[in-house]
Each structure stands twice: as structure tokens, then as C-alpha cells.
Motif scaffolding. Structure first.
Motif, PDB file in Angstrom:
ATOM      1  N   PRO A  28       0.642  -1.218  -0.329  1.00 33.85           N
ATOM      2  CA  PRO A  28      -0.228   0.090   0.336  1.00 33.85           C
ATOM      3  C   PRO A  28       1.346   1.348   0.062  1.00 33.85           C
ATOM      4  O   PRO A  28       1.821   1.574   0.536  1.00 33.85           O
ATOM      5  N   ALA A  29       0.449   1.948  -0.419  1.00 31.18           N
ATOM      6  CA  ALA A  29       0.901   3.372  -0.119  1.00 31.18           C
ATOM      7  C   ALA A  29       1.139   3.750   0.745  1.00 31.18           C
ATOM      8  O   ALA A  29       0.479   3.830   2.085  1.00 31.18           O
ATOM      9  N   PRO A  30       2.866   4.429   1.212  1.00 33.10           N
ATOM     10  CA  PRO A  30       3.124   5.066   2.282  1.00 33.10           C
ATOM     11  C   PRO A  30       2.072   5.729   3.741  1.00 33.10           C
ATOM     12  O   PRO A  30       0.914   6.206   2.376  1.00 33.10           O
ATOM     13  N   LYS A  31       1.420   5.846   4.114  1.00 30.83           N
ATOM     14  CA  LYS A  31       0.506   6.785   5.131  1.00 30.83           C
ATOM     15  C   LYS A  31       1.108   8.156   5.281  1.00 30.83           C
ATOM     16  O   LYS A  31       2.147   7.304   6.136  1.00 30.83           O
ATOM     17  N   LYS A  32       0.444   8.468   5.528  1.00 32.12           N
ATOM     18  CA  LYS A  32       0.571  10.059   5.687  1.00 32.12           C
ATOM     19  C   LYS A  32       1.137   9.744   7.631  1.00 32.12           C
ATOM     20  O   LYS A  32       0.264   9.109   8.231  1.00 32.12           O
ATOM     21  N   VAL A  33       2.199  10.306   8.257  1.00 27.55           N
ATOM     22  CA  VAL A  33       2.034  10.253   9.442  1.00 27.55           C
ATOM     23  C   VAL A  33       2.134  12.382  10.092  1.00 27.55           C
ATOM     24  O   VAL A  33       2.106  13.221   9.166  1.00 27.55           O
ATOM     25  N   CYS A  50      -9.979  13.507  19.362  1.00 26.68           N
ATOM     26  CA  CYS A  50     -10.112  13.840  17.779  1.00 26.68           C
ATOM     27  C   CYS A  50      -9.827  12.142  17.379  1.00 26.68           C
ATOM     28  O   CYS A  50     -10.151  11.398  16.668  1.00 26.68           O
ATOM     29  N   THR A  51      -8.170  11.806  18.450  1.00 23.97           N
ATOM     30  CA  THR A  51      -8.379  10.343  18.039  1.00 23.97           C
ATOM     31  C   THR A  51      -8.771   8.907  18.127  1.00 23.97           C
ATOM     32  O   THR A  51      -8.250   8.370  18.455  1.00 23.97           O
ATOM     33  N   ALA A  52     -10.242   9.492  18.761  1.00 20.54           N
ATOM     34  CA  ALA A  52     -10.882   8.045  19.591  1.00 20.54           C
ATOM     35  C   ALA A  52     -11.149   6.905  18.733  1.00 20.54           C
ATOM     36  O   ALA A  52     -12.103   6.411  18.311  1.00 20.54           O
ATOM     37  N   CYS A  53     -11.792   8.591  17.529  1.00 23.97           N
ATOM     38  CA  CYS A  53     -12.243   7.775  15.802  1.00 23.97           C
ATOM     39  C   CYS A  53     -11.035   7.902  15.151  1.00 23.97           C
ATOM     40  O   CYS A  53     -11.419   6.993  14.147  1.00 23.97           O
ATOM     41  N   ASP A  55      -7.552   9.543  12.903  1.00 19.01           N
ATOM     42  CA  ASP A  55      -5.784   9.709  13.353  1.00 19.01           C
ATOM     43  C   ASP A  55      -5.695  11.351  12.934  1.00 19.01           C
ATOM     44  O   ASP A  55      -6.698  12.493  12.859  1.00 19.01           O
ATOM     45  N   LEU A  56      -4.769  11.861  13.685  1.00 15.21           N
ATOM     46  CA  LEU A  56      -4.452  13.612  13.694  1.00 15.21           C
ATOM     47  C   LEU A  56      -4.370  13.834  12.481  1.00 15.21           C
ATOM     48  O   LEU A  56      -4.290  15.058  11.850  1.00 15.21           O
ATOM     49  N   VAL A  57      -4.064  13.072  11.357  1.00 12.74           N
ATOM     50  CA  VAL A  57      -3.534  13.599  10.124  1.00 12.74           C
ATOM     51  C   VAL A  57      -5.093  14.432   9.317  1.00 12.74           C
ATOM     52  O   VAL A  57      -5.037  14.469   8.509  1.00 12.74           O
ATOM     53  N   ARG A  58      -6.223  14.067   9.398  1.00 10.39           N
ATOM     54  CA  ARG A  58      -6.882  14.079   9.208  1.00 10.39           C
ATOM     55  C   ARG A  58      -7.336  16.398  10.132  1.00 10.39           C
ATOM     56  O   ARG A  58      -7.760  16.392   9.510  1.00 10.39           O
ATOM     57  N   HIS A  62      -7.089  19.588   7.340  1.00  7.41           N
ATOM     58  CA  HIS A  62      -8.370  20.246   7.104  1.00  7.41           C
ATOM     59  C   HIS A  62      -7.960  21.987   7.748  1.00  7.41           C
ATOM     60  O   HIS A  62      -7.085  21.652   9.047  1.00  7.41           O
ATOM     61  N   SER A  63      -8.968  22.933   7.416  1.00  9.42           N
ATOM     62  CA  SER A  63      -8.032  24.037   8.125  1.00  9.42           C
ATOM     63  C   SER A  63      -9.735  25.393   7.809  1.00  9.42           C
ATOM     64  O   SER A  63     -10.192  24.702   7.446  1.00  9.42           O
ATOM     65  N   GLY A  64      -9.643  25.921   9.027  1.00 11.52           N
ATOM     66  CA  GLY A  64     -10.742  26.907   8.476  1.00 11.52           C
ATOM     67  C   GLY A  64     -11.344  27.637   9.180  1.00 11.52           C
ATOM     68  O   GLY A  64      -9.940  27.794  10.378  1.00 11.52           O
ATOM     69  N   THR A  65     -12.255  28.369   9.241  1.00  9.07           N
ATOM     70  CA  THR A  65     -12.054  29.916  10.158  1.00  9.07           C
ATOM     71  C   THR A  65     -12.690  29.259  12.059  1.00  9.07           C
ATOM     72  O   THR A  65     -13.159  27.601  12.062  1.00  9.07           O
TER      73      THR A  65
END
Length: 105
Positions: A28-33, A50-53, A55-58, A62-65
């Protein structure tokens, strides 16, 4: 007459039709850390809740106001995020400060 080998792409003399087993044998493609999150009030909550569901990559991707992050936290709450209103507000403030829209950086 037409034979199957005329219609099938080949690699040398071997027909090139990957079986499902062959396709699955590729690594598989390497997973982003995720990089370490910036320090700040609310970091502990983001890391814990957040990591209960996922990883922190998600989070990093993401970015936003503040309003965007309020919507994200509200949506995650509808999916089962356990946080008091005060904890949610701390997470939103942390996320909005550290992961703003690209133009706001």
C-alpha cells in the motif's frame, strides 16, 4: 480468426492481466504521519478526543475559520464525540488558531 491473446495486452509473452491477488500483493502507499500538534490550550483535548475515532492527519489536512471548526466539532459530536460545551469551545478555539484557512496564515 481472433484469439484472446490478440486482444489482451502482454508483457513479453505473458498476458498482462493482474489478478485480484496480484493487485493486492503490491504494498500500500505509505501512510502520511501527522506532525506534532502545536502547543496551546485545547491541544490535550484535540489529541484525546479526535484520535478516539481517527488519526491527527485528518485534523492537519483540514483548515478553517472559527465558524468552520464549530461546524466540524458539532458534526463530530453528532457522530459520538464526547465533549462538554466548554471542552468543545476550547477545541474550536485551538483548531481555529492553529489550523486557519490558508489566506489567514
Amino acid at each position: 480468426t481472433c484469439c484472446a491473446s490478440e486482444r489482451v495486452p502482454t508483457h513479453g509473452s505473458i498476458p498482462w492481466i493482474p489478478s485480484s491477488a496480484q493487485a493486492k500483493s503490491f504494498p500500500p502507499a505509505p501512510k502520511k504521519v501527522a506532525a506534532p500538534l502545536p502547543d496551546g490550550d485545547g491541544k490535550d483535548l484535540v489529541m484525546d478526543r479526535c484520535t478516539a475515532c481517527h488519526d491527527l492527519v485528518r485534523v492537519e489536512d483540514h483548515s478553517g475559520t472559527k465558524s468552520d471548526w464549530e461546524g466540524v466539532v458539532k458534526y463530530m459530536t453528532s457522530l459520538g464525540l464526547k465533549a462538554t460545551p466548554e471542552e468543545s469551545a476550547r477545541m474550536v478555539a485551538y483548531l481555529a488558531k492553529n489550523f486557519p484557512p490558508p489566506a489567514a496564515k
